[in-house]
Design an enzyme around this catalytic site. Structure first.
Site, PDB file in Angstrom:
ATOM      1  N   HIS A 160       1.220  -1.627  -0.205  1.00 52.33           N
ATOM      2  CA  HIS A 160       0.416   0.164   0.244  1.00 52.33           C
ATOM      3  C   HIS A 160       0.858   1.614   0.228  1.00 52.33           C
ATOM      4  O   HIS A 160       0.419   2.926  -0.466  1.00 52.33           O
ATOM      5  CB  HIS A 160      -0.768   0.179   1.018  1.00 52.33           C
ATOM      6  N   ASP A 285      -4.371 -13.201   3.231  1.00 48.56           N
ATOM      7  CA  ASP A 285      -5.673 -12.481   3.820  1.00 48.56           C
ATOM      8  C   ASP A 285      -6.922 -12.906   3.033  1.00 48.56           C
ATOM      9  O   ASP A 285      -8.052 -12.479   3.194  1.00 48.56           O
ATOM     10  CB  ASP A 285      -5.459 -10.842   4.360  1.00 48.56           C
TER      11      ASP A 285
END
Ligand code: Q9C
Ligand code: ZN
Length: 344
Positions: A160, A285
């Protein structure tokens, strides 16, 4: 495959992230690295080594100089302002505000350089972040030396983090720094495959106008999921980079059938691109029981990810990103890498 890690990565230890209307203990916590390390020590996939140190010049190849100076000094400036708790931002320069003046106070700067409330800066953050970069570069150095693969057990994660922004638990973009390192060692084309549940907005932004790095990502639809403001299928790269960005957003609830079909599409694009090496942003995830995510991959699906990626027959650097179901985290990471290893 050598696994690289660093003890100091656990020094980034925040008290809280603001999520769903409350301050929670961060999902991205030091024990994640301990859990994965332990799984790798028991998995017999190869040696486990401490990464050596690299200079910050490698980070400066993909990040803004002012951003790096800010990250290094942020905790001290926060402490100098008399603060003791986690350093978190409080406001952002969105559409209706100016974004041509960089603030001078630490509070203004935290907001200027960040984009969410999940990513606290703590006393040990910079040391941990630097070492996480070292871990990525140690793996990249293995590939540059001719290794077929390496696993960089990075923490905190990186995908990110953009040229001059942190967020999503990420500060330096480990995968992007590693890819740039490989190019600087003489490779002409590197692909980054991002299999984390979340779109790697930082990696996309860093390489968006370039034709020497293909970014391909399979992730939750930004219309419903973090990071919300990037990751749509119509983002295909710009200028020279046109066609070198492939987003494959999928709806919440996606299971192995649709997810693996997207993986096949991404692998075909990487093959067509003519990459000389592959960096995998490995998030697990996507697991069905991940506490902050919405895909439905089972633990038994992860070896298939590794095996499919092995089919590209490229030098492959695995860089750890997300994955928050701590009870299954170690097993899911080791299973992915074991699937790769048994298929090479
Ligand atoms: N309610 C990585 O997996 N919080 N970062 C989302 C949604 C941030 C995830 C909140 C999630 C960041 C590397
Ligand atoms: Zn993620």
């Amino acid at each position: 495959m050598i696994t690289f890690h660093a003890e100091e990565q656990r020094l980034h230890a925040a008290h809280s992230e603001f999520n769903r209307g409350r301050l929670d203990v961060p999902y991205e916590r030091p024990e994640r690295a301990d859990i994965i390390l332990s799984a790798m020590q028991h998995a017999a996939l190869g040696a486990v080594q401490i990464a050596g140190e690299f200079t910050l010049e490698h980070a400066a190849r993909v990040h803004d100089a002012g951003y790096l100076a800010f990250l290094q000094s942020a905790w001290q400036r926060w402490a100098d302002a008399g603060r003791h708790g986690d350093a978190l931002p409080t406001a952002w320069a969105v559409r209706c505000l100016r974004s041509d003046r960089i603030p001078q106070s630490i509070d203004g700067l935290l907001s200027w350089y960040s984009f969410d409330t999940a990513t606290a800066i703590t006393p040990g953050t910079w040391t941990a972040v630097r070492r996480s970069m070292d871990v990525a570069l140690a793996g990249a150095q293995q590939l540059a030396g001719g290794a077929r693969s390496a696993f960089s057990l990075c923490r905190p994660p990186g995908h990110h983090a953009a040229t001059d922004c942190y967020g999503g638990y990420c500060f330096l973009n480990n995968a992007a720094i590693a890819a740039q390192f490989l190019l600087d060692k003489g490779l002409r084309r590197v692909a980054i495959l991002d299999v984390d549940y979340h779109h790697g907005n930082g990696t996309q932004e860093i390489f968006y106008r370039r034709d020497d790095v293909l970014y391909a990502s399979i992730h939750a639809d930004p219309a419903t999921d973090y990071p919300y403001f990037l990751g749509y299928a119509d983002e295909r790269g710009e200028g020279l980079g046109e066609g070198c960005n492939l987003n494959l957003p999928l709806p919440r609830g996606t299971g192995w059938a649709a997810w693996s079909a997207a993986l096949t599409t991404a692998l075909a694009a990487i093959n067509d691109f003519g990459a000389e090496a592959l960096v995998v942003s490995l998030g697990v995830d996507t697991f069905e029981h991940d506490p902050i995510s919405g895909f439905c991959l089972a633990s038994t699906d992860f070896p298939g990810i590794g095996a499919a990626i092995a089919g590209l027959q490229l030098p492959t650097l695995w860089v750890m990103e997300g994955g928050y179901a701590v009870e299954a985290l170690g097993a899911n990471v080791a299973a992915t890498l074991a699937g790769f290893q048994s298929a090479v």
